[in-house]
Write an enzyme that holds these catalytic residues in place. Structure first.
Site, PDB file in Angstrom:
ATOM      1  N   ASN A 156      53.882  66.245 -15.405  1.00  0.00           N
ATOM      2  CA  ASN A 156      53.068  65.526 -16.377  1.00  0.00           C
ATOM      3  C   ASN A 156      53.203  66.016 -17.813  1.00  0.00           C
ATOM      4  O   ASN A 156      52.929  65.288 -18.744  1.00  0.00           O
ATOM      5  CB  ASN A 156      51.595  65.556 -15.964  1.00  0.00           C
ATOM      6  CG  ASN A 156      51.123  66.928 -15.556  1.00  0.00           C
ATOM      7  OD1 ASN A 156      51.717  67.568 -14.690  1.00  0.00           O
ATOM      8  ND2 ASN A 156      50.064  67.404 -16.172  1.00  0.00           N
ATOM      9  N   GLN A 184      52.635  60.945 -11.603  1.00  0.00           N
ATOM     10  CA  GLN A 184      53.330  60.531 -12.830  1.00  0.00           C
ATOM     11  C   GLN A 184      54.565  59.676 -12.551  1.00  0.00           C
ATOM     12  O   GLN A 184      55.155  59.145 -13.492  1.00  0.00           O
ATOM     13  CB  GLN A 184      53.741  61.763 -13.648  1.00  0.00           C
ATOM     14  CG  GLN A 184      52.578  62.558 -14.206  1.00  0.00           C
ATOM     15  CD  GLN A 184      51.850  61.860 -15.359  1.00  0.00           C
ATOM     16  OE1 GLN A 184      52.363  60.930 -15.967  1.00  0.00           O
ATOM     17  NE2 GLN A 184      50.643  62.316 -15.648  1.00  0.00           N
ATOM     18  N   SER A 204      47.927  57.748  -8.342  1.00  0.00           N
ATOM     19  CA  SER A 204      46.687  57.446  -9.057  1.00  0.00           C
ATOM     20  C   SER A 204      46.851  56.154  -9.850  1.00  0.00           C
ATOM     21  O   SER A 204      47.927  55.874 -10.380  1.00  0.00           O
ATOM     22  CB  SER A 204      46.383  58.609 -10.005  1.00  0.00           C
ATOM     23  OG  SER A 204      45.221  58.359 -10.737  1.00  0.00           O
ATOM     24  N   HIS A 206      45.099  55.096 -12.695  1.00  0.00           N
ATOM     25  CA  HIS A 206      44.923  55.019 -14.156  1.00  0.00           C
ATOM     26  C   HIS A 206      46.144  55.448 -14.955  1.00  0.00           C
ATOM     27  O   HIS A 206      46.156  55.331 -16.180  1.00  0.00           O
ATOM     28  CB  HIS A 206      43.664  55.784 -14.601  1.00  0.00           C
ATOM     29  CG  HIS A 206      43.743  57.275 -14.566  1.00  0.00           C
ATOM     30  ND1 HIS A 206      43.883  58.020 -15.707  1.00  0.00           N
ATOM     31  CD2 HIS A 206      43.688  58.152 -13.541  1.00  0.00           C
ATOM     32  CE1 HIS A 206      43.901  59.311 -15.380  1.00  0.00           C
ATOM     33  NE2 HIS A 206      43.791  59.414 -14.066  1.00  0.00           N
ATOM     34  N   THR A 242      31.861  53.266   1.691  1.00  0.00           N
ATOM     35  CA  THR A 242      32.214  51.914   1.256  1.00  0.00           C
ATOM     36  C   THR A 242      33.330  51.964   0.221  1.00  0.00           C
ATOM     37  O   THR A 242      33.261  52.732  -0.738  1.00  0.00           O
ATOM     38  CB  THR A 242      30.964  51.203   0.671  1.00  0.00           C
ATOM     39  OG1 THR A 242      29.965  51.201   1.685  1.00  0.00           O
ATOM     40  CG2 THR A 242      31.284  49.777   0.254  1.00  0.00           C
ATOM     41  N   CYS A 330      41.464  74.213 -23.713  1.00  0.00           N
ATOM     42  CA  CYS A 330      40.583  74.822 -24.703  1.00  0.00           C
ATOM     43  C   CYS A 330      39.185  74.946 -24.117  1.00  0.00           C
ATOM     44  O   CYS A 330      38.568  73.955 -23.768  1.00  0.00           O
ATOM     45  CB  CYS A 330      40.547  73.954 -25.947  1.00  0.00           C
ATOM     46  SG  CYS A 330      39.619  74.694 -27.268  1.00  0.00           S
TER      47      CYS A 330
HETATM   48  C1  LIG Z   1      50.701  65.128 -11.971  1.00  0.00           C
HETATM   49  C2  LIG Z   1      49.252  64.802 -11.838  1.00  0.00           C
HETATM   50  N1  LIG Z   1      48.624  65.023 -10.677  1.00  0.00           N
HETATM   51  C3  LIG Z   1      47.329  64.746 -10.483  1.00  0.00           C
HETATM   52  C4  LIG Z   1      46.565  64.203 -11.504  1.00  0.00           C
HETATM   53  C5  LIG Z   1      45.131  63.883 -11.255  1.00  0.00           C
HETATM   54  O1  LIG Z   1      44.951  62.502 -11.063  1.00  0.00           O
HETATM   55  P1  LIG Z   1      43.505  61.841 -11.267  1.00  0.00           P
HETATM   56  O2  LIG Z   1      43.236  61.856 -12.738  1.00  0.00           O
HETATM   57  O3  LIG Z   1      43.663  60.455 -10.726  1.00  0.00           O
HETATM   58  O4  LIG Z   1      42.541  62.646 -10.495  1.00  0.00           O
HETATM   59  C6  LIG Z   1      47.170  63.957 -12.750  1.00  0.00           C
HETATM   60  C7  LIG Z   1      46.372  63.444 -13.869  1.00  0.00           C
HETATM   61  O5  LIG Z   1      46.420  63.961 -14.963  1.00  0.00           O
HETATM   62  C8  LIG Z   1      48.549  64.260 -12.915  1.00  0.00           C
HETATM   63  O6  LIG Z   1      49.176  64.049 -14.073  1.00  0.00           O
END
Ligand SMILES: Cc1ncc(COP(=O)(O)O)c(C=O)c1O
Length: 387
Positions: A156, A184, A204, A206, A242, A330
């Site tokens: 990431n 990612q 994920s 989002h 649910t 931070c």
């Molecule tokens: C490589 C990686 N794994 C796991 C996550 C966590 O995912 P979520 O925000 O859906 O909990 C992220 C999110 O920043 C991610 O970049």
């Protein structure tokens, strides 16, 4: 110009087509998939359809997909669901993972090491010069008690792509469960769980222009994993409660769009990222590029600007309406350098002089060129202030 969002690895704007689907399942089609009446049936149909769509994009079958609240839950579940099968019976567990893993895996391993000092141990592999780990490194770290290998697909912070297919093979041969955090890479880089020998995968919504708070865990049919939540019967008794149906429908829609467009999006986004790099490197001296521009994921550009603080650059750019990020954590005024950047050999000072620019679906060439100009101007100004 409106604000420019170059932090698409942190989260993404929900695609309008996805938001419309979510809205429909919050308002008109709001039924509970467990209800026997027509509202329930309608919801159950949508749930099945979503599962089918998500399974398709990674070459899985529908019975292998379990919806979760996101990537963190899926990562935690993968580790706990394997390790507890042994720990609960007083048997030792060794896990192989990496120094650059997301906290959802990394901190979970640290937590279990503390919780079970006698029984649980983890090896955190150090990446090679390119920022990746290899099948050979994994194989060398295997010991008698190794039950799980967890290596992320795309990192990431720097965008390095680990060769998951080659890591999965020796794991399968040795009967060790292989988990990959594909948060990612899901629908952004091709994934086929079968040919890549993946046993468990986390994704994920989002990160792919879907809603927050929803994701999934892929679990290969023959792999035993302990359930993550107890209660009703949902998600085949593995993750009860649910279902977040609007979120799940949105996630599936987002996955379908992203998967369909993947072959066009990869070169487009890579082209924008390369233009960003070209303009910044032409305007600023002495930068260090922490992303692998040839083989890494094309949407991430991580750069060190020696002589300035990454946080200061982030804040200056924010004042200009440009959103980027640093990997630094931070807390209470104390900045800890990014674990990922130090794992690839940067000093703490270099790590703290770095920023990540991540390009996504809605970025335009005009935005990229404007943002690059602002990065150059602000780096120069901050460097002058430091002298
Ligand atoms: C490589 C990686 N794994 C796991 C996550 C966590 O995912 P979520 O925000 O859906 O909990 C992220 C999110 O920043 C991610 O970049």
């Amino acid at each position: 110009m409106d604000r420019i969002y170059l932090d698409n690895s942190a989260t993404t704007r929900v695609d309008k087509r996805v938001a419309d689907a979510v809205y429909e399942y919050m308002t008109e089609k709001f039924g509970n998939p467990s209800s026997a009446h027509s509202y329930g049936q309608e919801a159950k149909y949508a749930l099945d359809d979503a599962r089918e769509k998500v399974a398709k994009v990674i070459g899985a079958s529908v019975g292998e997909i379990f919806f979760t609240s996101g990537g963190t839950e899926a990562d935690n579940w993968a580790l706990r669901g394997i390790a507890d099968q042994y720990l609960d019976h007083g048997k030792p567990v060794h896990v192989i993972t990496t120094e650059f893993e997301h906290s959802a895996v990394y901190e979970m391993c640290k937590y279990y090491t503390k919780l079970y000092p006698e029984l649980f141990s983890a090896t955190f592999l150090k990446p090679n010069a390119k920022g990746a780990v290899t099948a050979e490194m994994v194989s060398k770290a295997v010991c008698e008690n190794t039950k799980l290998v967890s290596v992320m697909h795309v990192n990431n912070e720097i965008g390095v792509i680990n060769d998951i297919g080659s890591i999965g093979k020796p794991c399968r041969d040795k009967g060790i469960i292989f988990h990959t955090d594909a948060v990612q890479s899901f629908t952004k880089v091709p994934i086929d769980v079968k040919s890549m020998n993946i046993d468990i995968l986390s994704a994920s919504s989002h990160k792919i222009y879907g809603p927050k708070g929803v994701g999934m865990l892929y679990l290969r049919k023959k792999v035993a994993l302990l359930p993550n939540q107890f209660g009703g019967h949902q998600e085949s008794n593995m993750r009860t409660g649910t279902e977040n149906l609007p979120g799940i429908v949105g996630f599936a829609k987002a996955a379908e769009i992203s998967y369909t467009d993947m072959n066009e999006e990869i070169p487009r986004i890579t082209g924008l990222r390369n233009r960003l790099y070209e303009l910044i490197s032409a305007g600023v001296d002495g930068i260090i590029v922490n992303s692998d521009l040839e083989n890494g994921y094309g949407g991430i550009l991580n750069i060190t600007f020696p002589g300035i603080e990454g946080e200061a650059l982030l804040l200056s750019l924010d004042l200009e309406g440009i959103a980027v990020s640093t990997g630094s954590a931070c807390s209470t005024g104390h900045v800890t350098p990014s674990r990922v950047l130090t794992s690839i050999g940067l000093t703490a000072e270099q790590a703290q002089s770095s920023i990540r620019l991540s390009v996504g679906r809605f970025n335009t060439l005009e935005e990229i060129e404007f943002a690059a100009q602002k990065v150059v101007e602000n780096v120069k100004r901050l460097r002058e202030m430091m002298n």
